[in-house]
Design a protein around this motif. Sequence first.
Motif, mmCIF file in Angstrom:
data_model
loop_
_atom_site.group_PDB
_atom_site.id
_atom_site.type_symbol
_atom_site.label_atom_id
_atom_site.label_comp_id
_atom_site.label_asym_id
_atom_site.label_seq_id
_atom_site.Cartn_x
_atom_site.Cartn_y
_atom_site.Cartn_z
ATOM 1 N N UNK A 192 13.327 -73.886 -21.233
ATOM 2 C CA UNK A 192 12.549 -74.803 -20.466
ATOM 3 C C UNK A 192 12.049 -74.903 -18.619
ATOM 4 N N UNK A 193 12.063 -73.978 -17.764
ATOM 5 C CA UNK A 193 12.340 -73.559 -16.687
ATOM 6 C C UNK A 193 10.034 -73.079 -16.934
ATOM 7 N N UNK A 194 10.327 -72.222 -18.087
ATOM 8 C CA UNK A 194 8.764 -72.110 -17.617
ATOM 9 C C UNK A 194 7.575 -73.060 -18.125
ATOM 10 N N UNK A 195 7.618 -73.932 -19.138
ATOM 11 C CA UNK A 195 7.031 -75.025 -19.880
ATOM 12 C C UNK A 195 7.506 -75.910 -18.291
ATOM 13 N N UNK A 196 8.227 -76.421 -17.201
ATOM 14 C CA UNK A 196 7.839 -77.306 -16.056
ATOM 15 C C UNK A 196 7.963 -76.719 -16.360
ATOM 16 N N UNK A 197 7.470 -75.670 -15.101
ATOM 17 C CA UNK A 197 6.458 -75.114 -14.012
ATOM 18 C C UNK A 197 4.763 -74.929 -14.047
ATOM 19 N N UNK A 198 4.322 -74.575 -15.324
ATOM 20 C CA UNK A 198 3.733 -74.180 -16.260
ATOM 21 C C UNK A 198 2.744 -75.889 -16.004
ATOM 22 N N UNK A 258 13.317 -66.003 -20.503
ATOM 23 C CA UNK A 258 12.465 -64.919 -20.682
ATOM 24 C C UNK A 258 12.084 -65.781 -22.206
ATOM 25 N N UNK A 259 12.583 -66.510 -22.516
ATOM 26 C CA UNK A 259 13.000 -66.155 -24.278
ATOM 27 C C UNK A 259 12.147 -67.638 -23.895
ATOM 28 N N UNK A 290 10.181 -68.688 -22.006
ATOM 29 C CA UNK A 290 8.257 -68.779 -21.472
ATOM 30 C C UNK A 290 7.689 -67.985 -22.760
ATOM 31 N N UNK A 291 8.095 -67.225 -23.636
ATOM 32 C CA UNK A 291 7.884 -66.946 -24.845
ATOM 33 C C UNK A 291 7.595 -67.868 -25.552
ATOM 34 N N UNK A 292 8.270 -68.798 -25.817
ATOM 35 C CA UNK A 292 8.260 -70.276 -26.684
ATOM 36 C C UNK A 292 7.090 -71.220 -26.631
ATOM 37 N N UNK A 293 6.169 -71.073 -25.080
ATOM 38 C CA UNK A 293 5.998 -72.233 -24.472
ATOM 39 C C UNK A 293 4.246 -70.955 -25.060
ATOM 40 N N UNK A 294 5.041 -69.607 -24.292
ATOM 41 C CA UNK A 294 3.204 -68.946 -24.232
ATOM 42 C C UNK A 294 2.759 -69.569 -25.582
ATOM 43 N N UNK A 295 3.514 -69.390 -26.475
ATOM 44 C CA UNK A 295 3.138 -69.018 -28.307
ATOM 45 C C UNK A 295 2.620 -70.509 -28.213
ATOM 46 N N UNK A 296 3.365 -70.898 -27.969
ATOM 47 C CA UNK A 296 3.084 -72.647 -28.652
ATOM 48 C C UNK A 296 1.113 -73.560 -27.906
ATOM 49 N N UNK A 327 13.831 -70.348 -32.137
ATOM 50 C CA UNK A 327 14.136 -69.445 -31.156
ATOM 51 C C UNK A 327 14.869 -69.866 -29.805
ATOM 52 N N UNK A 328 15.597 -70.162 -29.861
ATOM 53 C CA UNK A 328 16.250 -70.834 -28.731
ATOM 54 C C UNK A 328 17.394 -69.890 -27.968
ATOM 55 N N UNK A 329 17.286 -70.186 -27.007
ATOM 56 C CA UNK A 329 18.318 -69.408 -25.819
ATOM 57 C C UNK A 329 18.602 -69.517 -24.951
#
Length: 312
Positions: free
Chosen positions: A193-199, A51-52, A54-60, A45-47
């Motif tokens: 990886x922005x969302x994962x880092x901020x989370x 937004x992509x 954030x969805x990836x991190x949220x699902x995992x 699912x990488x892009x």
Amino acid sequence: MPLRQAATAAGLITGYAADSWFGDPRRRHPVAGFGTVAAALERRCWADSKIRGAGYAGVCAGAVTGLGVAAEAVTRRRPVTRFALTAVATWVVLGGRGLAGEGREMARLLEAGELPAARQRLGHLCARDATGLDAAELSRAATESIAENTSDAVVAPLLWGAVAGIPGLVGYRAVNTLDAMVGYRSPRHRNFGWFAARADDLVNLVPARAGALLTAASAPLAGGRAGTAWRTWRRDGSAHPSPNAGQVEAAFAGALGIRLGGTNTYHGEAERRGTLGDGRPPAPTDLRRAVRLSRIVGAAALAVAAAVAVAR
């Protein structure tokens, strides 16, 4: 005291003891399994998209946290089962013994003058580029990693387990693992990886500062001064580009009477980390002292976590 609260506190204590005695599970480590699944999902699912990502991190992270919520619900009226699952989850997510072992091995290699082996070993502690680092820089890198990971691998999971039980334990470890996988600002992960880092920054805001406070309080037990650790933390903690890593690193620098920080290289990019502390550059002997301080801080965090779990 309600049995559920007692079961959570007892589970945290038992899981901490299991990590201290046995270290990480040697086969089929659940965190490694999570990483394998998360890496496979990333490939699909990488892009180059926040937004992509954030969805990836949220699902995992959401899937793992959901399993923790289900475990809490199933054991709501089964305190013995709650205790057992909490103990296993705590053992799985903690990394105190492994962290101490890596620190001691780095100290041994540096004391023996085995710099090539030490450079290679540093990768077990952090993602810093060790090419060309001398003994002093390797000692600094390892000491900083011991400090940061004392918070990430011990203090934070214990506190999240105390306030949120099994979902807190496994959910925190999922977020922290995702940050280690995709949170670095490499070209591939700068957006994804922005969302994962901020989370990860968010879930560590309180634990990092609690870890720094516990470091200052524990400093005398490691041959340091609580007042110096406190002042260094308050003065230098924000000099680090990370909102959390500098907190514990500054407290460790003050507690050990050394100077940390400087310029580090990650994935070919140099990053200035500020100056933490007023002492001399760390030596291999200071790395051993950092390991001892890490273990003391971990024990103090366990006491706080057990008390919070009982009062929750």
